[in-house]
Design an enzyme around this catalytic site. Structure first.
Site, PDB file in Angstrom:
ATOM      1  N   ASP A  18      49.470  42.237  39.771  1.00  0.00           N
ATOM      2  CA  ASP A  18      50.804  41.753  39.442  1.00  0.00           C
ATOM      3  C   ASP A  18      51.727  42.901  39.048  1.00  0.00           C
ATOM      4  OD1 ASP A  18      52.589  39.433  38.780  1.00  0.00           O
ATOM      5  OD2 ASP A  18      52.495  40.347  36.790  1.00  0.00           O
ATOM      6  N   GLU A  53      51.362  43.161  44.504  1.00  0.00           N
ATOM      7  CA  GLU A  53      52.646  42.467  44.455  1.00  0.00           C
ATOM      8  C   GLU A  53      53.693  43.548  44.186  1.00  0.00           C
ATOM      9  OE1 GLU A  53      55.576  39.566  42.063  1.00  0.00           O
ATOM     10  OE2 GLU A  53      54.164  40.907  41.087  1.00  0.00           O
TER      11      GLU A  53
END
Length: 859
Positions: free
Chosen positions: A528, A581
Site C-alpha cells: 500500500d 500500489e
C-alpha cells in the site's frame, strides 16, 4: 511509578560487628511460624486487595514491612538447624506442590534434586568461609525498584560467593520466600521492599525451586533469574546487523522449553530504554518483579519466565530515558486481544496445513504470464459477523464459482480503528483478533488454496498510527519513526512514517513480509501507498521537506528498503508475487533490482504494479454521456501508450466505490438499463485489455450503493424475492463467464507484458464510440475484442481482421439476454471478406449491440 518507602532491612554496608550472633538464625528458624503470622498481620488491606483482584499495584500502597533484625551471614550449623526445624507453612507448601505431580514425576524429580544437592553441598574449605552479606546492595536495589536495571540476572538468582552460594529473590508483596533443593528447605531473609536473600554454605549452585508465600496462597515456582539467555550470539549478531530474516522467531513471546523447563521467552528491541519489565496476567499486571536483561549493544531485552504458556496476556513496561514509564504492546506480538483491548497474547501454532499441492505448483509460471483475476475482499464486512473459519466455509466456494483466480484481502494485520479498514496497523505480526485466532486465519488461507484460489494480502509498510500503547516513540524516543519530525509525520493520514534508513526498522519490515508469506502461506503482497514512500515531498509544501544527498526528491532510504524487501521475498518464497500500489510514473517499479534504468536507479523489484492511470482515465470516460464520449476517446486509448513500461494490474478497488465516489454501476450515465449496460460493456473491455484484473466485492453484481465497512455488500439484491434480482444476477453471471473464457484463452493473459500480444484494429473511431483490438497468444492464436459505447445498434459495422482465420465465433457478448441485455447477439460464425479494413487484408461485418463489448475467437 510512586517511590517506594526506604527499606529498614539489612544492607551490605552494615558491619559484622553490628550483627547479632550466629545463634540468632537458629532461634528464628524455631519461631518461623510465629514470624510469618506477624508478617501477615502487618500487611495492609490495600496490598491484600491488590493481590486478590489481580491489579497492578505499587509498594507505596502497602505499609512498609516490619523492620527486620540485623543478621549475620548464615553459617553451616545454622543451615542445618534451620533445615531440621522448618516452619509448618513451607512443609505444607511442599506437600501441596508435590501432590500435583504424578508419583513417577515426583519420584524422578526428587531423586534428581537430591543427587544434585548432594553433589553440590560439599564441605566448604575454611578459607572460603568469609562473612559476605547476601542482601542486594543499595545501588542494585534502587535500580530494580525503579525499573532501570540492565542486568537483573547478575544480582538475582543463585550465585557462588566466598563462603557458599547466595540466593536472592525479588518478589514484591510476598510474605516469605523459601529455597527448596532436594531435601533442603531454607527460608530466605526478608530484606524489605520485596527483596529476600540468604547465604548457604554450599560448594556450588544446586538445582532449586522457590516457594513464595503470599497472603492466602503459596506458589512453588522456578526462579526466572537462574536461566541463561535464550538468544544465541548468531541471532544477536543478525539483529544488530539488521539482517535477521526470521526475526519473528527470536523477538516477541515464545512458549518454549529452556534448560529442561517449560515457560515463555519474552524479548523486545528497545535500545533507548533505561529498563524493561514484562507485565501480564501471570503477575497481576505488575512488572516490578519481572525485570528483563539487556543483551549487549543490540538494544534487545530478554527474560525467560518459567511456568507460563499460551493464552497469557502481556505488555512491556518501559522506563524511558527521562525516567517516566510507558506500557506497550509487543511490536512482534503474533496474537492480540480483540480491539479496543490492546494487550498482546502469548501464542504458538499447532496448525497442520493441507495445501502442499498448491504450494508446489504456484511457482511453475510467473504471475505476469499466468491468468490473474482478483476478487478484492474486506473480510470483516464481506459477510458481517462471520469468523475466519466460517468465512472458510463460504468465501472459497463463492470465489471459485465466479472463476476468480485470486482473492485480495484488505489488511488483516491488527489495527485499533475498524473504519481505517486495516490501513493503520499496530500489530504487524498478528492477524486481527476480530475474526479469530492466527490458526483460524491459517485455516481460511488453507481452504482457499485447496479450492485452487491464491491469496494476496494488502501490506502496509509505509506508516503506523500514533497510539501511545503501540509503536510511536516506543522506548521514549523516535525508534520506528524518523527522528526528524518533518520526515516522521505523514501529512495525509495523521500517522507516522517508518524510518527506512534505520537497519533494525528495515529488518522489522522485511521480516514481516516474509512472516506472512512463510507462516501463513500468503501468495502475494499488495504493498500500500508506495508513492508516499518514494518521494520526500509527497503531499508536502516547499519548506516542509529536505532534499536527499543528491539534491533530489527521491527517498533513497525507501528505495533501498523496497528493493531489499522484494529481493528477499522472491529469493526465499518462490511463487509469491509482490504488487505495488504506485500512482506515479516512477521508472522501473517492476524492473529487477539489479537493472538500472535511465534515472540511474535499479528497479524496485515488484512483480506487478497497479495501473492507476488506466483506472482514472477509463472511469472518467465512462462517466460521460455517450454523446460526449467522442471528445474523450483518448482517455480509453492512452493506456496503451505505456502499457508495456511495467507489469500492470487493472484495479477497480475499494477506493473507487467509497467517500462519495459512488459504486461502479452508479458512475455510469443514463437510466437503470443503460447504467447496467455501460457497466457490462466496461467489464468486457477491462477483461480484454492487457493487464491483470481486480474487482472489489459488491461490484460483481452491480450494487447501487457505496460500500460501507459497517454492513458490507447488499446481498439482498440477489434475493429471488426482490423484484430487480435478475438485473443484478445477470451482471454476476457475466463476471463468471468473463472469468471462464479468460481462464481458457491464453491470448488474454500470456502476453500481457509483451507488445507482440496486442494490436489495435481501430483505436480512433471516436465518432462511433468504438474500440477494437486483437490479443495474441505466444503461438499467434488471436482473440478479437470490440467495445461499442454508444446507445444505438450499428448494423454491418466493418472490422478489419487477419486473412488467415477462416471464421470468427462470438464467445462473449455483454448484451446477451441472460445478462440483462437486449440480446443483440450472433450465434453463427462470421466469415471474413477479402475487403481490407483498418490496415488488415480482410474484414468482417458485425452488428454492434448498444453499450456492449463482444469477444470473438477463431471458429
Amino acid at each position: 511509578m510512586t517511590p517506594r518507602p526506604e527499606s529498614s532491612g539489612s544492607h551490605p554496608e552494615q558491619s559484622a560487628e553490628r550483627q547479632p550472633a550466629a545463634a540468632e538464625p537458629a532461634k528464628k528458624a524455631v519461631a518461623r511460624k510465629t514470624v510469618a503470622k506477624k508478617a501477615v498481620a502487618k500487611k495492609t488491606a490495600a496490598a491484600a486487595k491488590a493481590v486478590a483482584k489481580k491489579v497492578t499495584a505499587t509498594k507505596a500502597t502497602a505499609a512498609p514491612r516490619k523492620a527486620t533484625a540485623k543478621k549475620t551471614p548464615v553459617k553451616k550449623t545454622a543451615v542445618k538447624s534451620a533445615a531440621a526445624k522448618k516452619s509448618v507453612a513451607p512443609q505444607t507448601a511442599v506437600k501441596k506442590a508435590a501432590a500435583k505431580k504424578t508419583p513417577a514425576e515426583k519420584a524422578g524429580a526428587r531423586k534428581a534434586a537430591v543427587e544434585e544437592t548432594a553433589a553440590a553441598a560439599q564441605p566448604v574449605p575454611p578459607e572460603m568461609e568469609i562473612a559476605v552479606s547476601p542482601a542486594v546492595d543499595a545501588a542494585d536495589r534502587e535500580r530494580l525498584l525503579s525499573g532501570t536495571h540492565h542486568a537483573p540476572h547478575s544480582v538475582l538468582g543463585a550465585h557462588p560467593v566466598p563462603g557458599g552460594v547466595v540466593f536472592r529473590a525479588f518478589r514484591p508483596y510476598a510474605l516469605a520466600v523459601t529455597v527448596v533443593s532436594g531435601g533442603l528447605t531454607v527460608e530466605l531473609h526478608d530484606d524489605g521492599d520485596g527483596f529476600f536473600s540468604g547465604l548457604l554454605p554450599l560448594g556450588g549452585v544446586p538445582a532449586y525451586r522457590l516457594l513464595v508465600t503470599y497472603e492466602g496462597t503459596v506458589q512453588e515456582t522456578e526462579d526466572a533469574y537462574r536461566f541463561l539467555p535464550t538468544l544465541g550470539e548468531l541471532d544477536l549478531h543478525l539483529i544488530g546487523e539488521g539482517r535477521h530474516e526470521e526475526l519473528w522467531t527470536v523477538l516477541g513471546a515464545h512458549p518454549m522449553t529452556h534448560q529442561g523447563v517449560t515457560g515463555t521467552r519474552f524479548s523486545v528491541w528497545a535500545p533507548n530504554a533505561r529498563g524493561v519489565r514484562v507485565a501480564g496476567t501471570f503477575n497481576f499486571w505488575d512488572g516490578t518483579g519481572f525485570p528483563m536483561r539487556s543483551l549487549g549493544s543490540t538494544g534487545v531485552w530478554e527474560l525467560f519466565v518459567p511456568g507460563i504458556g499460551e493464552g497469557e496476556l502481556y505488555k512491556f513496561e518501559i522506563t524511558r530515558p527521562d525516567g517516566s514509564k510507558t506500557l506497550r504492546a509487543d511490536p512482534m506480538a503474533r496474537r492480540t486481544e480483540v480491539p479496543p483491548a490492546t494487550s498482546s497474547i502469548v501464542t504458538s501454532s499447532a496448525y497442520e496445513w493441507g495445501d502442499a499441492a498448491w504450494l508446489e505448483r504456484r511457482a511453475e509460471v510467473p504471475a505476469h504470464r499466468a491468468p490473474f483475476s482478483v476478487y478484492e475482499v474486506h473480510l470483516p464486512s464481506w459477510r458481517p459477523g462471520l469468523t475466519y473459519r466460517q468465512l472458510a466455509e463460504q468465501l472459497p466456494a463463492y470465489v471459485k464459482d465466479l472463476g476468480f483466480t485470486h482473492v485480495e484481502l484488505m489488511p488483516v494485520a491488527e489495527h485499533p480503528f475498524g473504519p481505517s479498514w486495516g490501513y493503520q496497523v499496530t500489530g504487524f505480526y498478528a492477524p486481527t483478533a476480530r475474526l479469530g485466532t492466527p490458526d483460524d486465519f491459517r485455516y481460511l488461507v488453507d481452504a482457499l488454496h485447496r479450492a485452487g484460489i491464491g491469496v494476496i494480502m494488502d501490506w502496509v509498510p509505509a506508516h503506523f498510527p500514533r497510539d501511545e500503547w503501540a509503536l510511536a516513540e516506543f522506548d521514549g524516543r523516535p525508534l520506528y519513526e524518523h527522528e526528524d519530525p518533518l520526515r516522521a509525520a505523514h501529512p495525509d493520514w495523521g500517522t507516522l512514517e517508518f524510518d527506512f534508513g534505520r537497519r533494525e526498522v528495515r529488518n522489522f519490515l522485511v521480516a514481516n513480509a516474509l512472516y506472512w508469506c512463510e507462516e501463513f502461506h500468503i501468495d502475494g503482497l499488495r504493498v500500500d501507498a508506495v508513492a508516499s514512500m518514494l518521494y520526500l515531498d509527497y503531499s508536502r509544501e516547499p519548506g516542509q521537506w529536505t532534499p536527499n544527498e543528491h539534491g533530489g526528491r527521491e527517498n533513497l532510504d525507501a528505495v533501498a528498503f523496497l528493493q531489499e524487501m522484494n529481493a528477499t521475498v522472491y529469493r526465499r518464497v518462490p511463487g509469491v508475487v509482490t504488487i505495488a500500489e504506485e500512482s506515479t510514473a516512477w521508472d522501473g517499479v517492476t524492473r529487477a533490482t539489479h537493472h538500472k534504468g535511465p534515472s540511474g536507479f535499479g528497479g524496485l523489484g515488484f512483480g506487478l504494479k497497479w495501473n492507476m492511470g488506466w483506472m482514472h482515465d477509463s472511469l472518467q470516460y465512462m462517466s460521460h454521456e455517450p454523446v460526449h464520449r467522442r471528445y474523450h476517446h483518448g482517455e480509453m486509448t492512452f493506456s496503451m501508450v505505456y502499457a508495456y513500461s511495467e507489469n500492470y494490474v487493472l484495479p477497480i478497488s475499494h477506493d473507487e466505490v467509497v467517500h462519495g465516489k459512488r459504486s461502479l454501476v452508479s458512475k455510469m450515465p443514463g437510466d437503470w438499463w443503460q447504467q447496467r449496460a455501460n457497466l457490462r460493456a466496461y467489464l468486457g473491455f477491462m477483461w480484454a485489455h492487457p493487464g491483470k484484473q481486480l474487482l472489489f466485492m459488491g461490484q460483481e453484481f452491480a450494487q447501487g450503493a457505496e460500500w460501507s465497512e459497517a454492513h458490507g455488500p447488499d446481498w439482498w439484491l440477489l434475493d429471488p424475492h426482490y423484484g430487480a434480482e435478475a438485473d443484478h444476477r445477470g451482471v454476476r453471471d457475466l463476471v463468471r463467464d468473463l472469468n471462464t473464457v479468460y481462464g481458457h484463452t491464453p491470448a488474454l493473459w500470456r502476453g500481457d507484458t509483451e507488445p507482440s500480444g496486442f494490436r489495435w484494429v481501430t483505436g480512433d473511431a471516436a465518432e462511433d464510440n468504438v474500440f477494437a483490438f486483437l490479443r495474441y497468444d505466444s503461438d499467434g492464436s488471436p482473440l478479437l475484442a470490440v467495445s461499442h459505447f454508444a446507445p444505438v445498434v450499428r448494423q454491418d459495422y466493418r472490422i478489419g481482421v487477419p486473412d488467415d482465420v477462416p471464421a470468427w465465433h462470438e464467445v462473449v457478448n455483454t448484451d446477451a439476454g441472460r445478462y440483462g441485455g437486449g440480446d443483440v447477439t450472433r450465434p453463427d460464425p462470421v466469415k471474413p471478406e477479402p475487403q481490407g479494413r483498418h490496415g488488415f487484408p480482410a474484414s468482417i461485418r458485425l452488428t454492434l449491440p448498444p453499450l456492449a463489448t463482444v469477444w470473438l475467437r477463431p471458429a
